[in-house]
Design an enzyme around this catalytic site. Sequence first.
Site, short mmCIF file in Angstrom:
data_model
loop_
_atom_site.label_atom_id
_atom_site.label_comp_id
_atom_site.label_asym_id
_atom_site.label_seq_id
_atom_site.Cartn_x
_atom_site.Cartn_y
_atom_site.Cartn_z
N ALA A 68 0.83 -1.20 0.00
CA ALA A 68 0.00 0.00 0.00
C ALA A 68 0.87 1.25 0.00
O ALA A 68 2.04 1.22 0.36
CB ALA A 68 -0.93 0.00 1.22
N ASP A 69 0.25 2.34 -0.40
CA ASP A 69 0.92 3.64 -0.36
C ASP A 69 -0.13 4.71 -0.10
O ASP A 69 -1.23 4.66 -0.66
CB ASP A 69 1.64 3.94 -1.68
CG ASP A 69 2.51 5.17 -1.59
OD1 ASP A 69 3.61 5.06 -1.00
OD2 ASP A 69 2.09 6.24 -2.07
N THR A 70 0.20 5.66 0.77
CA THR A 70 -0.74 6.73 1.12
C THR A 70 -0.11 8.09 0.87
O THR A 70 1.05 8.32 1.21
CB THR A 70 -1.15 6.63 2.61
OG1 THR A 70 -1.80 5.39 2.85
CG2 THR A 70 -2.09 7.77 3.00
N GLY A 105 -3.47 3.77 -2.05
CA GLY A 105 -3.49 2.76 -3.09
C GLY A 105 -3.09 1.42 -2.49
O GLY A 105 -2.25 1.35 -1.59
#
Length: 201
Positions: A68-70, A105
Amino acid sequence: MKQIVLASASPRRKKLLQQINLPFEVHPSSVEENYNPEWSPGKIVKELSLKKGKNVATDFSSALVISADTIVTFEDTILEKPEDANEAYDMLTQLSNNTHQVYTGVALCKTDQINNIAGTKTFFEVTDVTFGKLNPQDIKNYVEGGSPMDKAGSYGIQDDFGAIFVKRIEGDYNNVVGFPLHSFYNTVRNFAGEFLPNPGN
């Protein structure tokens, strides 16, 4: 034996996955988080999460790798993790009495028995977050406590003062914490349902 791997060192993502009784191991990705600045925020978080997932996936067989990436955006500007206390203070001052967006994401990578990536799925979630008018001393105290330094946008909604700053959200609360559990569960159920435990077990 099938296994689930979380390609993230985030304690918040780990805690959220534990909340739904998902058995997994943690193996953080080592890739650089570089992206094309012309991409949309949704594309950025999807591409970065997929890059992280692929980096880890080939180390495992018959596995589901979750990455994930924020990022936080305000008035079309991406607010990354702050470089120092001054930048954290400035970011929070910007967000005071305004609405910003949090994008997370998620990438899912399935591998076969010989560590090849057999399939991938990406998605992103966006949540609107509105801050109340922040007291400069409260910002200073929060920054001095060190909490903003590892967080996009310089705050955590689950933190002490971080929670106090937030006046209203529109969307998934867990997405702001760093992992959209609702969308994740439903996506995994369709893409790799064989990896999910029965609810409540």
